[in-house]
Design an enzyme around this catalytic site. Structure first.
Site, PDB file in Angstrom:
ATOM      1  N   HIS A  68      -1.185  -8.302  -2.464  1.00  0.00           N
ATOM      2  CA  HIS A  68      -1.269  -6.943  -1.928  1.00  0.00           C
ATOM      3  C   HIS A  68      -0.153  -6.765  -0.910  1.00  0.00           C
ATOM      4  O   HIS A  68       0.517  -7.729  -0.524  1.00  0.00           O
ATOM      5  CB  HIS A  68      -2.629  -6.727  -1.271  1.00  0.00           C
ATOM      6  CG  HIS A  68      -3.744  -6.521  -2.255  1.00  0.00           C
ATOM      7  ND1 HIS A  68      -4.985  -6.069  -1.877  1.00  0.00           N
ATOM      8  CD2 HIS A  68      -3.808  -6.692  -3.596  1.00  0.00           C
ATOM      9  CE1 HIS A  68      -5.764  -5.966  -2.928  1.00  0.00           C
ATOM     10  NE2 HIS A  68      -5.075  -6.356  -3.992  1.00  0.00           N
ATOM     11  N   GLU A  70      -0.176  -6.249   2.339  1.00  0.00           N
ATOM     12  CA  GLU A  70      -0.354  -7.000   3.588  1.00  0.00           C
ATOM     13  C   GLU A  70      -0.185  -8.499   3.368  1.00  0.00           C
ATOM     14  O   GLU A  70       0.464  -9.178   4.170  1.00  0.00           O
ATOM     15  CB  GLU A  70      -1.737  -6.709   4.183  1.00  0.00           C
ATOM     16  CG  GLU A  70      -1.973  -5.240   4.507  1.00  0.00           C
ATOM     17  CD  GLU A  70      -2.594  -4.443   3.359  1.00  0.00           C
ATOM     18  OE1 GLU A  70      -3.196  -3.401   3.646  1.00  0.00           O
ATOM     19  OE2 GLU A  70      -2.488  -4.854   2.177  1.00  0.00           O
ATOM     20  N   SER A  95      -5.412   1.712   4.232  1.00  0.00           N
ATOM     21  CA  SER A  95      -6.456   0.915   4.861  1.00  0.00           C
ATOM     22  C   SER A  95      -6.659  -0.382   4.070  1.00  0.00           C
ATOM     23  O   SER A  95      -6.768  -0.359   2.843  1.00  0.00           O
ATOM     24  CB  SER A  95      -7.753   1.727   4.904  1.00  0.00           C
ATOM     25  OG  SER A  95      -8.734   1.049   5.650  1.00  0.00           O
ATOM     26  N   CYS A  97      -7.954  -3.769   2.201  1.00  0.00           N
ATOM     27  CA  CYS A  97      -9.137  -4.256   1.496  1.00  0.00           C
ATOM     28  C   CYS A  97      -9.697  -5.445   2.294  1.00  0.00           C
ATOM     29  O   CYS A  97      -9.101  -5.893   3.277  1.00  0.00           O
ATOM     30  CB  CYS A  97      -8.764  -4.690   0.078  1.00  0.00           C
ATOM     31  SG  CYS A  97      -7.757  -6.196   0.020  1.00  0.00           S
ATOM     32  N   CYS A 100      -7.189  -8.473   2.510  1.00  0.00           N
ATOM     33  CA  CYS A 100      -6.103  -8.290   3.474  1.00  0.00           C
ATOM     34  C   CYS A 100      -6.626  -8.289   4.909  1.00  0.00           C
ATOM     35  O   CYS A 100      -6.001  -8.851   5.807  1.00  0.00           O
ATOM     36  CB  CYS A 100      -5.340  -7.013   3.152  1.00  0.00           C
ATOM     37  SG  CYS A 100      -4.502  -7.127   1.540  1.00  0.00           S
TER      38      CYS A 100
END
Length: 164
Positions: A68, A70, A95, A97, A100
């Site tokens: 992802h 992040e 935002s 998950c 992350c």
């Protein structure tokens, strides 16, 4: 082709302008990811005003289940002493998950700045319950990137968030 050097923060910016500057780096990564055929989510990890790394969701590009925005960013920052993470800010276009958020919690990142949380929100209460300062900027570019993603690539979006 090597990636461009990480930009430096222009002097004299207010705190809000600094947040917008660093979020802009994450947005740039999200746009690159979209152009590569992936999910348009980007991130930047900043320590004491210095960009350690930027990253983007590379699940499609790398055939990865965990890359992802992040996690890619933190991976690209390389090994850092715990004290670096504990004085860093993670900027992300969406935002985070739970995966992350868990990575940020593992390394005690004290603040996360989120571009938008309208299209997805899972972990903000969890982060706050662990003392993380969560700031949502409700950024129009981030909102538009996710609106377009969900409209044009709904199957990929559902895959990314673990839905059928």
């Amino acid at each position: 082709m090597p990636e461009a050097p990480l930009p430096t923060l222009p002097p004299g910016l207010s705190d809000e302008e600094q947040d917008r500057f660093f979020l802009g780096l994450a947005v740039e990564q999200a746009r690159i990811g979209w152009e590569e055929g992936g999910v348009p989510i980007g991130a930047a990890l900043v320590h004491d005003g210095r960009v350690l790394a930027v990253g983007r969701n590379r699940r499609v590009q790398m055939g990865s289940s965990i890359r992802h925005g992040e996690t890619d960013c933190i991976e690209r920052a390389g090994r850092q002493p715990a004290s670096v993470y504990r004085h860093s800010v993670l900027y992300t276009t969406l935002s985070p998950c739970y995966m992350c958020a868990g990575t940020a919690l593992l390394y005690d990142v004290p603040r996360i700045v989120i571009g938008e949380n309208r299209s997805f929100q899972a972990s903000e209460d969890l982060l706050r319950s662990h003392g993380v300062q969560v700031d949502v900027l409700d950024d129009p570019e981030c909102i538009e990137l996710m609106r377009r993603m969900i409209a044009e690539r709904p199957a990929l979006w559902n895959e990314d968030i673990g839905e059928e």
